[in-house]
Write an enzyme that holds these catalytic residues in place. Structure first.
Site, PDB file in Angstrom:
ATOM      1  N   ARG A 136       0.604  -1.481  -0.055  1.00 16.28           N
ATOM      2  CA  ARG A 136      -0.285  -0.170   0.131  1.00 16.28           C
ATOM      3  C   ARG A 136       0.719   1.464   0.049  1.00 16.28           C
ATOM      4  O   ARG A 136       0.300   1.869   0.390  1.00 16.28           O
ATOM      5  CB  ARG A 136      -0.388   0.190   1.450  1.00 16.28           C
ATOM      6  CG  ARG A 136      -2.087  -0.588   0.899  1.00 16.28           C
ATOM      7  CD  ARG A 136      -3.227  -0.404   1.482  1.00 16.28           C
ATOM      8  NE  ARG A 136      -2.574  -0.548   3.087  1.00 16.28           N
ATOM      9  CZ  ARG A 136      -3.755   0.029   4.193  1.00 16.28           C
ATOM     10  NH1 ARG A 136      -5.064   0.695   3.780  1.00 16.28           N
ATOM     11  NH2 ARG A 136      -4.008   0.115   5.683  1.00 16.28           N
ATOM     12  N   ASP A 137       1.949   1.197   0.184  1.00 17.96           N
ATOM     13  CA  ASP A 137       3.241   2.656   0.282  1.00 17.96           C
ATOM     14  C   ASP A 137       4.234   2.442  -0.764  1.00 17.96           C
ATOM     15  O   ASP A 137       5.553   2.356  -0.626  1.00 17.96           O
ATOM     16  CB  ASP A 137       2.823   3.183   1.298  1.00 17.96           C
ATOM     17  CG  ASP A 137       3.812   4.175   1.084  1.00 17.96           C
ATOM     18  OD1 ASP A 137       3.965   4.805   0.436  1.00 17.96           O
ATOM     19  OD2 ASP A 137       5.055   4.982   2.326  1.00 17.96           O
ATOM     20  N   LEU A 138       3.822   1.434  -1.990  1.00 21.75           N
ATOM     21  CA  LEU A 138       5.217   1.317  -2.832  1.00 21.75           C
ATOM     22  C   LEU A 138       5.987   2.438  -3.296  1.00 21.75           C
ATOM     23  O   LEU A 138       5.081   3.076  -4.637  1.00 21.75           O
ATOM     24  CB  LEU A 138       5.026   0.657  -4.222  1.00 21.75           C
ATOM     25  CG  LEU A 138       4.764  -1.012  -3.175  1.00 21.75           C
ATOM     26  CD1 LEU A 138       4.946  -2.477  -4.523  1.00 21.75           C
ATOM     27  CD2 LEU A 138       6.368  -2.096  -2.901  1.00 21.75           C
ATOM     28  N   ASN A 189      10.854   2.875  -1.154  1.00 18.31           N
ATOM     29  CA  ASN A 189      10.921   1.321  -0.124  1.00 18.31           C
ATOM     30  C   ASN A 189      11.470   0.714  -1.700  1.00 18.31           C
ATOM     31  O   ASN A 189      11.004  -0.304  -1.149  1.00 18.31           O
ATOM     32  CB  ASN A 189       9.062   1.863  -0.093  1.00 18.31           C
ATOM     33  CG  ASN A 189       9.359   2.874   0.735  1.00 18.31           C
ATOM     34  OD1 ASN A 189       9.825   2.901   1.870  1.00 18.31           O
ATOM     35  ND2 ASN A 189       7.258   2.679   0.736  1.00 18.31           N
ATOM     36  N   THR A 235       1.533   7.212  -0.422  1.00 21.79           N
ATOM     37  CA  THR A 235       2.323   8.008  -0.819  1.00 21.79           C
ATOM     38  C   THR A 235       1.306   9.118  -2.144  1.00 21.79           C
ATOM     39  O   THR A 235       1.420   8.030  -3.033  1.00 21.79           O
ATOM     40  CB  THR A 235       4.086   7.654  -1.380  1.00 21.79           C
ATOM     41  OG1 THR A 235       4.353   7.496   0.089  1.00 21.79           O
ATOM     42  CG2 THR A 235       4.624   9.132  -1.347  1.00 21.79           C
TER      43      THR A 235
END
Length: 227
Positions: free
Chosen positions: A61-63, A67, A104
Site C-alpha cells: 500500500r505504499d510502494l 521503499n 504516498t
C-alpha cells in the site's frame, strides 16, 4: 525482523537486517532515469518479492522508489522495505477498512485516492507501474501543483504514452506499463504475471540495443508528500 525482546531495564527492542546500499529513490535522484535494462532488472526483483508478499495475503500500500532498496553487500540485490501501512487482506483479497486515503500521493492507485474499501493487491501493481514509468522516462505519469490536484490527476487523467517519451522502448514494455497504470483493477496483471512478462522483456533487451534518449517535457511541479 530477525528478533525482538526487552532489555534488562525493560525497554523493548527489535533486531532488523542491516542494509548497505541505496534506495531506488536515491539512485533516481542522482541519475533521473535508468536504462531500460537496469529499470527492468530492478523492478523484476521487486515484483518477485511483492509476489511473495501477496502470496501471504499482504498488500504493501505504499510502494515507491524510497521503499525499494538496492543492496551492495554481501551481494547486489533488491529488497522491499517499510511495510508500515501494509494490510492483511481477507480471503477475497479486499481490505476491510474504508474511507481513509493511505499511501504516498505520487504513487497512489486510483482506488486508494478514492479512499475505497475494495483495495486489493492490484493497488501495489499500479504503484509498480508508476515507478517503472518514472524510472524509464525520468518523470512520473502525473504531475501537479498540490496534493488535491495530484489526486484529481490520478482519478481523471491518463498519463502521456510512455512511447512518446521514450520512442525506442519495446512495445511489450510500454504495453505492460500502461496496463499496470490502468484505472481498472481487472486490467492490471498480477505480480506473478508481471514478473513473467518482465523476464521475457529482460531477455528481449539483452538481445537488442535500445537507443535511450527520453524526450523530457516541461511540466508543473511534481509533488511528493509523505502521508
Amino acid at each position: 525482523m530477525l528478533d525482538l525482546g526487552t532489555t534488562d531495564s525493560g525497554a523493548p527492542f527489535i533486531v532488523m537486517e542491516r542494509l548497505d546500499g541505496e534506495s531506488l529513490g536515491a539512485r533516481l535522484a542522482n541519475r533521473q532515469r535508468l536504462t531500460p535494462a537496469s529499470a527492468v532488472g530492478i523492478l523484476l526483483k521487486a515484483i518477485e518479492a511483492l509476489a511473495a508478499a501477496h502470496g501471504k495475503g499482504i498488500i504493501h500500500r505504499d510502494l515507491k522508489p524510497d521503499n525499494i532498496f538496492l543492496t551492495i553487500h554481501p551481494q547486489a540485490g533488491v529488497k522491499l522495505v517499510d511495510f508500515g501501512i501494509s494490510k492483511q487482506v481477507t480471503s477475497d483479497l479486499t481490505v476491510t477498512t474504508s474511507g481513509v486515503v493511505m499511501g504516498t500521493p505520487l504513487y497512489m492507485s486510483p482506488e486508494q485516492a478514492r479512499g475505497a474499501r475494495d483495495v486489493t493487491t492490484a493497488t501495489d501493481l499500479y504503484s509498480i507501474g508508476v515507478i517503472l514509468y518514472q524510472a524509464l522516462s525520468g518523470r512520473p505519469p502525473h504531475v501537479a501543483h498540490n496534493y488535491n490536484e495530484m489526486l484529481a490527476m490520478i482519478l481523471q487523467h491518463e498519463p502521456l504514452p510512455l512511447a512518446t517519451l521514450v520512442p525506442a522502448l519495446p512495445r511489450e514494455l510500454t504495453d505492460l506499463v500502461h496496463e499496470l497504470l490502468s484505472k481498472y483493477v481487472d486490467v492490471r496483471p498480477t505480480a506473478l504475471e508481471t514478473a513473467n512478462r518482465l523476464r521475457v522483456i529482460a531477455r528481449l533487451l539483452d538481445s537488442s540495443t535500445v537507443a535511450f534518449s527520453p524526450t523530457l517535457l516541461s511540466s508543473a511541479l511534481v509533488i511528493h508528500q509523505p502521508m
